[in-house]
Design a protein around this motif. Structure first.
Motif, PDB file in Angstrom:
ATOM      1  N   GLU A  57      -3.348  -7.550  -4.875  1.00  0.00           N
ATOM      2  CA  GLU A  57      -4.323  -8.376  -4.167  1.00  0.00           C
ATOM      3  C   GLU A  57      -3.631  -9.313  -3.181  1.00  0.00           C
ATOM      4  O   GLU A  57      -4.179  -9.649  -2.134  1.00  0.00           O
ATOM      5  N   LEU A  58      -2.405  -9.717  -3.523  1.00  0.00           N
ATOM      6  CA  LEU A  58      -1.642 -10.606  -2.652  1.00  0.00           C
ATOM      7  C   LEU A  58      -0.785  -9.839  -1.652  1.00  0.00           C
ATOM      8  O   LEU A  58      -0.477 -10.347  -0.571  1.00  0.00           O
ATOM      9  N   ASP A  59      -0.399  -8.639  -2.025  1.00  0.00           N
ATOM     10  CA  ASP A  59       0.484  -7.833  -1.172  1.00  0.00           C
ATOM     11  C   ASP A  59       0.130  -6.363  -1.387  1.00  0.00           C
ATOM     12  O   ASP A  59       0.701  -5.692  -2.250  1.00  0.00           O
ATOM     13  N   GLU A  60      -0.814  -5.863  -0.601  1.00  0.00           N
ATOM     14  CA  GLU A  60      -1.360  -4.522  -0.824  1.00  0.00           C
ATOM     15  C   GLU A  60      -0.341  -3.416  -0.613  1.00  0.00           C
ATOM     16  O   GLU A  60      -0.555  -2.281  -1.058  1.00  0.00           O
ATOM     17  N   ASN A  61       0.740  -3.698   0.053  1.00  0.00           N
ATOM     18  CA  ASN A  61       1.758  -2.673   0.321  1.00  0.00           C
ATOM     19  C   ASN A  61       2.940  -2.744  -0.636  1.00  0.00           C
ATOM     20  O   ASN A  61       3.980  -2.118  -0.384  1.00  0.00           O
ATOM     21  N   ASN A  62       2.799  -3.490  -1.718  1.00  0.00           N
ATOM     22  CA  ASN A  62       3.902  -3.636  -2.670  1.00  0.00           C
ATOM     23  C   ASN A  62       4.123  -2.318  -3.417  1.00  0.00           C
ATOM     24  O   ASN A  62       3.321  -1.938  -4.281  1.00  0.00           O
ATOM     25  N   GLU A  63       5.176  -1.615  -3.080  1.00  0.00           N
ATOM     26  CA  GLU A  63       5.443  -0.310  -3.680  1.00  0.00           C
ATOM     27  C   GLU A  63       5.755  -0.412  -5.163  1.00  0.00           C
ATOM     28  O   GLU A  63       5.390   0.466  -5.948  1.00  0.00           O
ATOM     29  N   LEU A  64       6.424  -1.470  -5.551  1.00  0.00           N
ATOM     30  CA  LEU A  64       6.785  -1.640  -6.960  1.00  0.00           C
ATOM     31  C   LEU A  64       5.537  -1.802  -7.822  1.00  0.00           C
ATOM     32  O   LEU A  64       5.475  -1.277  -8.943  1.00  0.00           O
ATOM     33  N   GLU A 109      -3.877  12.242 -12.984  1.00  0.00           N
ATOM     34  CA  GLU A 109      -4.446  12.237 -11.636  1.00  0.00           C
ATOM     35  C   GLU A 109      -4.341  10.848 -11.005  1.00  0.00           C
ATOM     36  O   GLU A 109      -3.901  10.700  -9.857  1.00  0.00           O
ATOM     37  N   LEU A 110      -4.713   9.819 -11.767  1.00  0.00           N
ATOM     38  CA  LEU A 110      -4.580   8.447 -11.266  1.00  0.00           C
ATOM     39  C   LEU A 110      -3.110   8.079 -11.097  1.00  0.00           C
ATOM     40  O   LEU A 110      -2.733   7.373 -10.166  1.00  0.00           O
ATOM     41  N   ALA A 111      -2.284   8.557 -12.016  1.00  0.00           N
ATOM     42  CA  ALA A 111      -0.847   8.288 -11.935  1.00  0.00           C
ATOM     43  C   ALA A 111      -0.282   8.822 -10.617  1.00  0.00           C
ATOM     44  O   ALA A 111       0.488   8.138  -9.924  1.00  0.00           O
ATOM     45  N   MET A 112      -0.685  10.054 -10.256  1.00  0.00           N
ATOM     46  CA  MET A 112      -0.214  10.645  -9.008  1.00  0.00           C
ATOM     47  C   MET A 112      -0.624   9.801  -7.809  1.00  0.00           C
ATOM     48  O   MET A 112       0.166   9.607  -6.876  1.00  0.00           O
ATOM     49  N   HIS A 113      -1.857   9.279  -7.833  1.00  0.00           N
ATOM     50  CA  HIS A 113      -2.359   8.466  -6.718  1.00  0.00           C
ATOM     51  C   HIS A 113      -1.477   7.232  -6.497  1.00  0.00           C
ATOM     52  O   HIS A 113      -1.021   6.977  -5.375  1.00  0.00           O
ATOM     53  N   TYR A 114      -1.222   6.490  -7.569  1.00  0.00           N
ATOM     54  CA  TYR A 114      -0.456   5.248  -7.427  1.00  0.00           C
ATOM     55  C   TYR A 114       1.033   5.509  -7.201  1.00  0.00           C
ATOM     56  O   TYR A 114       1.697   4.778  -6.462  1.00  0.00           O
ATOM     57  N   LEU A 115       1.566   6.546  -7.823  1.00  0.00           N
ATOM     58  CA  LEU A 115       2.987   6.855  -7.634  1.00  0.00           C
ATOM     59  C   LEU A 115       3.266   7.325  -6.211  1.00  0.00           C
ATOM     60  O   LEU A 115       4.341   7.076  -5.671  1.00  0.00           O
ATOM     61  N   GLU A 116       2.285   7.991  -5.607  1.00  0.00           N
ATOM     62  CA  GLU A 116       2.429   8.384  -4.198  1.00  0.00           C
ATOM     63  C   GLU A 116       2.447   7.146  -3.308  1.00  0.00           C
ATOM     64  O   GLU A 116       3.263   7.045  -2.379  1.00  0.00           O
ATOM     65  N   LEU A 117       1.581   6.175  -3.599  1.00  0.00           N
ATOM     66  CA  LEU A 117       1.575   4.930  -2.834  1.00  0.00           C
ATOM     67  C   LEU A 117       2.880   4.158  -3.031  1.00  0.00           C
ATOM     68  O   LEU A 117       3.356   3.475  -2.122  1.00  0.00           O
ATOM     69  N   GLY A 118       3.440   4.271  -4.242  1.00  0.00           N
ATOM     70  CA  GLY A 118       4.689   3.578  -4.545  1.00  0.00           C
ATOM     71  C   GLY A 118       5.918   4.348  -4.109  1.00  0.00           C
ATOM     72  O   GLY A 118       7.046   3.866  -4.299  1.00  0.00           O
ATOM     73  N   MET A 119       5.727   5.541  -3.557  1.00  0.00           N
ATOM     74  CA  MET A 119       6.837   6.383  -3.083  1.00  0.00           C
ATOM     75  C   MET A 119       7.840   6.670  -4.194  1.00  0.00           C
ATOM     76  O   MET A 119       9.044   6.780  -3.949  1.00  0.00           O
ATOM     77  N   ALA A 120       7.319   6.807  -5.427  1.00  0.00           N
ATOM     78  CA  ALA A 120       8.184   7.102  -6.575  1.00  0.00           C
ATOM     79  C   ALA A 120       8.224   8.614  -6.771  1.00  0.00           C
ATOM     80  O   ALA A 120       7.440   9.187  -7.547  1.00  0.00           O
ATOM     81  N   ARG A 121       9.101   9.273  -6.082  1.00  0.00           N
ATOM     82  CA  ARG A 121       9.115  10.736  -6.041  1.00  0.00           C
ATOM     83  C   ARG A 121       9.362  11.371  -7.410  1.00  0.00           C
ATOM     84  O   ARG A 121       8.686  12.326  -7.786  1.00  0.00           O
ATOM     85  N   ASP A 122      10.332  10.859  -8.152  1.00  0.00           N
ATOM     86  CA  ASP A 122      10.669  11.459  -9.446  1.00  0.00           C
ATOM     87  C   ASP A 122       9.495  11.373 -10.416  1.00  0.00           C
ATOM     88  O   ASP A 122       9.145  12.358 -11.088  1.00  0.00           O
ATOM     89  N   TYR A 123       8.908  10.190 -10.498  1.00  0.00           N
ATOM     90  CA  TYR A 123       7.782  10.017 -11.416  1.00  0.00           C
ATOM     91  C   TYR A 123       6.554  10.787 -10.930  1.00  0.00           C
ATOM     92  O   TYR A 123       5.762  11.283 -11.740  1.00  0.00           O
TER      93      TYR A 123
END
Length: 498
Positions: free
Chosen positions: A413-420, A436-450
């Motif tokens: 809410e304070l930093d919408e682009n926070n990848e972590l 499915e939800l995990a994939m959505h957020y991990l893609e936004l977080g650029m966490a390729r392995d996870y």
């Protein structure tokens, strides 16, 4: 009646907009007043500006303090500070040859140690450079120009002097000049000494030198090796010596792992986590960089050019540690996985900026930095943004991924682009089995392995759920193929008979 309702709705909307603009204006005004930028790096290593994680709270100088009704005078070239188990703050006031002890609020002087009894004679410090207080409350002082470590108990009674180490591994005529010291649970002293490139010096609790610890080996490129062979004697003499890097700061976590900062010429790794065998076991995160700023100029006309130079490190809690960059006056904070959490600080003359930062400490959740040139302690308090990140990382460290989801959501809410934050939420959904939800957020977080793990599990889940349909469909297709083949065969037979 209807008109009144519409009127009230319009008024409410106007008030909400005014409140929104005032709130945004307040946040912007606060950001504009900060003497430094708060930022992080995204997956592509581009700078991403963020809300401030820490903001200046106050500055403490010797001129603000008194002892027994008398002013203690300004600090002179202070070089180190540490927190004792009781919460008191010890400052190595190097230029004044004394140790100043403050209470946890840093508003009262508990005592000043400038001399001690040594065999019936008064002994004094000479440029005390480093300080540390052990778990039992003993004070260890790196008495630099006296070339010794002085150990005093909680009543300032001399317990030990460590000096003139002897070992076959030390060169003949080696001069021991300690600069930083820390102590583990077994009262072993870990010492960073001037011009000691073999590593951190370890002294047993009896004061005897034991071994070197955590030596940093310098990697030589293939080109450098080739050039060294081909160069003339004069050219080789002008080349940089390939010697290990010196450590600059040191701390120990509750598990006995040693965190040590160093200046990396390449700006890739400025901190290490050393296990009892002296092996570096630190995790380096997605970009495998623990060297501070990822973007910097190499211009020879800029005095701040080049990579960050970590001069000190402090282990905080829950796997979180902060490193102090003396080159640009910034504090870089990482988690136990090597993820960069936030950056704050800067050089300058304004309140909240540094001129020559030399030591960093965590005191009651506040980050405090000792500035040698300003001769002051600068205190920073966490903001809501910083508090939420610290809390979420702490929950994840304890294995409470689900508990951290709500906190990470507030970070977004304070930093919408926070990848972590996106990665943290994605990991929680991954653990919970919502792939499915995990994939959505991990893609936004650029966490390729996870993301790959979530994708494979999601694919398997879909295949398992539809296995009966897939098998039935397969059987139908096979049967249809067999029938079609037989029909074609009959047709060919009828044609041949005709």
């Amino acid at each position: 009646m209807m008109k009144n309702k519409k009127f009230k709705s319009v008024i409410s909307l106007c008030l909400a907009l005014i409140l929104l603009f005032e709130t945004e204006g307040t946040i912007k005004a606060l950001a504009d007043k900060l003497p430094y930028d708060s930022y992080n790096y995204d997956y592509r290593e581009y700078i991403h500006y963020t809300p401030a994680a820490y903001i200046p709270e106050r500055t403490v100088t010797g001129l603000d303090l008194s002892y027994q009704g008398e002013p203690i005078g300004k600090f002179t070239n202070p070089q180190d500070l540490c927190k004792s188990p009781s919460g008191n703050i010890y400052i190595a006031d190097t230029g004044n040859n004394r140790i100043v002890v403050l209470d946890p609020t840093m508003k009262q002087v508990v005592k000043i140690i400038s001399a001690f009894d040594n065999g019936g004679k008064e002994d004094k410090f000479n440029s005390p450079y480093g300080v540390c207080v052990s778990e039992r409350g003993w004070l260890y002082v790196a008495d630099f120009k006296n070339k010794r470590i002085v150990v005093l108990d909680e009543n300032d009674v001399l317990m030990q002097i460590i000096e003139n180490p002897q070992s076959e591994s030390l060169e003949d005529g080696y001069v021991f000049s300690p600069m930083k010291v820390t102590v583990d649970y077994a009262d072993r002293a870990y010492v960073i000494a001037q011009n000691m490139f073999e590593g951190i010096m370890v002294f047993e609790n009896n004061g005897n030198f034991s071994n070197f610890f955590g030596t940093i080996q310098v990697e030589i490129s293939v080109w450098d090796k080739f050039w060294k062979r081909m160069a003339t004697k004069e050219e080789r003499s002008n080349q940089m010596l390939y010697i290990p890097t010196e450590f600059t700061g040191i701390d120990i976590d509750p598990e006995g792992f040693v965190y040590a900062s160093n200046i990396d010429p390449k700006g890739v790794q400025g901190v290490r986590r050393l296990n009892p065998q002296g092996e570096d076991v630190i995790k380096k995160g997605e970009n495998e960089n623990l060297g501070g700023d990822l973007a910097f100029t190499t211009s020879t006309y800029n005095q701040y050019a080049g990579p960050s130079q970590f001069t000190d490190v402090v282990y905080r809690s829950k796997g979180i540690y902060s490193c102090l960059d003396r080159r640009r006056g910034r504090i870089f904070t990482y988690d136990h996985e090597g993820n960069l959490l936030y950056i704050f600080g800067g050089l300058g003359t304004q309140a909240g900026t540094f001129q020559l930062p030399v030591a960093v400490e965590d005191i009651g959740g506040r980050i405090v930095v000792l500035d040698a040139t300003k001769a002051a302690i600068l205190c920073f308090q966490e903001t809501e943004y910083g508090r939420l990140i610290n809390e979420a990382v702490g929950l994840r460290y304890d294995g409470d991924e689900a508990e951290a989801v709500e906190i990470w959501g507030r970070v977004l809410e304070l930093d919408e682009n926070n990848e972590l934050a996106n990665t943290g939420i994605g990991k929680a959904y991954l653990t919970a089995g919502d792939y499915e939800l995990a994939m959505h957020y991990l893609e936004l977080g650029m966490a390729r392995d996870y993301y790959s793990i979530a994708y494979k599990r999601y694919r398997n889940e879909i295949l398992t759920a539809n296995a009966s349909w897939v098998l039935t469909g397969g059987l139908v297709l096979i049967a249809a193929w067999v029938v079609i083949k037989k029909v074609k065969k009959k047709k060919r037979g009828a044609v041949d008979l005709g």
